[in-house]
Design an enzyme around this catalytic site. Structure first.
Site, PDB file in Angstrom:
ATOM      1  CG  ASP A 138       7.086  19.097 -16.865  1.00  8.29           C
ATOM      2  OD1 ASP A 138       7.262  20.024 -17.353  1.00  8.29           O
ATOM      3  OD2 ASP A 138       6.216  18.105 -16.687  1.00  8.29           O
TER       4      ASP A 138
ATOM      5  CG  ASN B  89       8.305  22.060 -25.970  1.00  3.61           C
ATOM      6  OD1 ASN B  89       9.167  21.284 -25.449  1.00  3.61           O
ATOM      7  ND2 ASN B  89       7.178  21.942 -25.485  1.00  3.61           N
TER       8      ASN B  89
HETATM    9  C1  FPP Z   1       9.360  21.713 -19.285  1.00  4.66           C
HETATM   10  O1  FPP Z   1       8.784  22.567 -18.577  1.00  4.66           O
HETATM   11  C2  FPP Z   1      10.724  22.284 -19.898  1.00  4.66           C
HETATM   12  C3  FPP Z   1      11.068  22.616 -21.209  1.00  4.66           C
HETATM   13  C4  FPP Z   1       9.884  22.758 -22.323  1.00  4.66           C
HETATM   14  C5  FPP Z   1      12.353  23.134 -21.422  1.00  4.66           C
HETATM   15  C6  FPP Z   1      13.528  22.444 -20.836  1.00  4.66           C
HETATM   16  C7  FPP Z   1      14.551  23.180 -20.832  1.00  4.66           C
HETATM   17  C8  FPP Z   1      15.443  23.356 -19.898  1.00  4.66           C
HETATM   18  C9  FPP Z   1      15.702  22.453 -18.522  1.00  4.66           C
HETATM   19  C10 FPP Z   1      16.545  24.343 -20.178  1.00  4.66           C
HETATM   20  C11 FPP Z   1      17.278  24.212 -21.445  1.00  4.66           C
HETATM   21  C12 FPP Z   1      18.269  23.308 -21.231  1.00  4.66           C
HETATM   22  C13 FPP Z   1      19.131  22.955 -21.999  1.00  4.66           C
HETATM   23  C14 FPP Z   1      20.434  22.489 -21.565  1.00  4.66           C
HETATM   24  C15 FPP Z   1      18.898  22.936 -23.314  1.00  4.66           C
HETATM   25  P1  FPP Z   1       7.906  23.660 -18.782  1.00  4.66           P
HETATM   26  O2  FPP Z   1       8.185  25.073 -19.038  1.00  4.66           O
HETATM   27  O3  FPP Z   1       6.576  22.848 -19.558  1.00  4.66           O
HETATM   28  O4  FPP Z   1       7.142  23.835 -17.084  1.00  4.66           O
HETATM   29  P2  FPP Z   1       5.595  23.895 -16.617  1.00  4.66           P
HETATM   30  O5  FPP Z   1       4.871  22.344 -16.895  1.00  4.66           O
HETATM   31  O6  FPP Z   1       5.906  24.073 -15.227  1.00  4.66           O
HETATM   32  O7  FPP Z   1       4.976  24.950 -17.518  1.00  4.66           O
END
Ligand code: FPP
Length: 238
Positions: A19, A67
């Site tokens: 996250d 998501n």
């Molecule tokens: C949450 O952070 C993250 C996600 C929904 C995606 C996680 C994905 C990765 C780390 C990259 C993909 C990796 C692989 C290997 C598939 P957020 O986007 O909700 O962050 P925020 O809360 O700061 O907006």
């Protein structure tokens, strides 16, 4: 109950909620996709550190059933990063790491499903560590999926309702056969579970960290493990 790891210095099963990618990018005035790309880069060093420490299972939450509500361009970017990771799965195989995808894969693009199956097949004999990538994963969906699996077995006459106990239900989860979850790490400062491993977290320790996932390093993992070691795990006893 599955085997527990009470009192051990190294958790048998660690889960991490990846996250903070969006905020990482926003703070730099960059599009969110840059945050995901940087977040994907942070994965491998942490995986290898877990392998080095002797962790048996590592589960990474990279895409939840919720998501899909994000803009299509962001979803596409995360799927692209997953494809890239799968393409480089050979590096993990070299470390005896078995790759698995947990979640409802039927909603993924057919060629991506094939790629996943191929990587799972090729790494199936790796015995060093299991890396579960949680993609289109939701804890509630997992329980529904398990309930359907058991209901089908009852319908087919190979299981009676009385035989359904905790062990049987655990055996119908995506994490069947893997060690009990010991530790959940959530970076980014948020303090919630977000539908992750609802069944498995029954006796897991939680470590919340203020760091954003793209900045997370093996040293941060070590810090989380240090905090874990300080915990007094009683599993309902005294
Ligand atoms: C949450 O952070 C993250 C996600 C929904 C995606 C996680 C994905 C990765 C780390 C990259 C993909 C990796 C692989 C290997 C598939 P957020 O986007 O909700 O962050 P925020 O809360 O700061 O907006």
């Amino acid at each position: 109950m599955q085997q527990t790891n009470a009192g051990a210095a190294v958790p048998a099963h660690i889960a991490i909620i990846l996250d903070g990618n969006g905020r990482w990018a926003k703070r730099r005035g960059l599009p969110r996709s840059f945050g995901h790309r940087q977040g994907a880069k942070a994965v491998e060093p942490v995986v290898l550190r877990c392998r080095e420490l002797g962790v048996q299972s590592l589960t990474l939450y990279a895409f939840s059933t919720e998501n899909w509500s994000r803009p299509a361009s962001e979803v596409d970017e995360i799927m692209r990063l997953l494809r890239e990771m799968l393409q480089s799965a050979e590096r993990y195989r070299g470390q005896e790491i078995q790759l698995r995808l947990i979640g409802d894969r039927s909603a993924l693009a057919p060629d991506l499903q094939q790629q996943i199956e191929q990587v799972e097949r090729e790494s199936a004999s790796c015995t060093g560590m299991i890396l579960n990538m949680a993609i289109n994963y939701g804890g509630r969906e997992e329980l529904v999926h398990a309930a359907r699996t058991l209901a089908r077995q009852v319908e087919e006459g190979i299981l009676s309702p009385e035989e359904i106990d905790e062990k049987r239900l655990a055996s119908a989860l995506y994490t069947a056969g893997q060690p009990e979850l010991d530790l959940i790490i959530r970076p980014s400062g948020e303090k919630r579970l977000s539908n992750f491993l609802l069944w498995q977290c029954a006796y897991a320790e939680f470590v919340f960290m203020d760091i954003l996932w793209p900045d997370f390093t093996p040293a941060d993992l070590d810090a989380a493990l240090e905090e874990y070691r300080q915990r007094d795990r009683r599993f309902g006893g005294i």
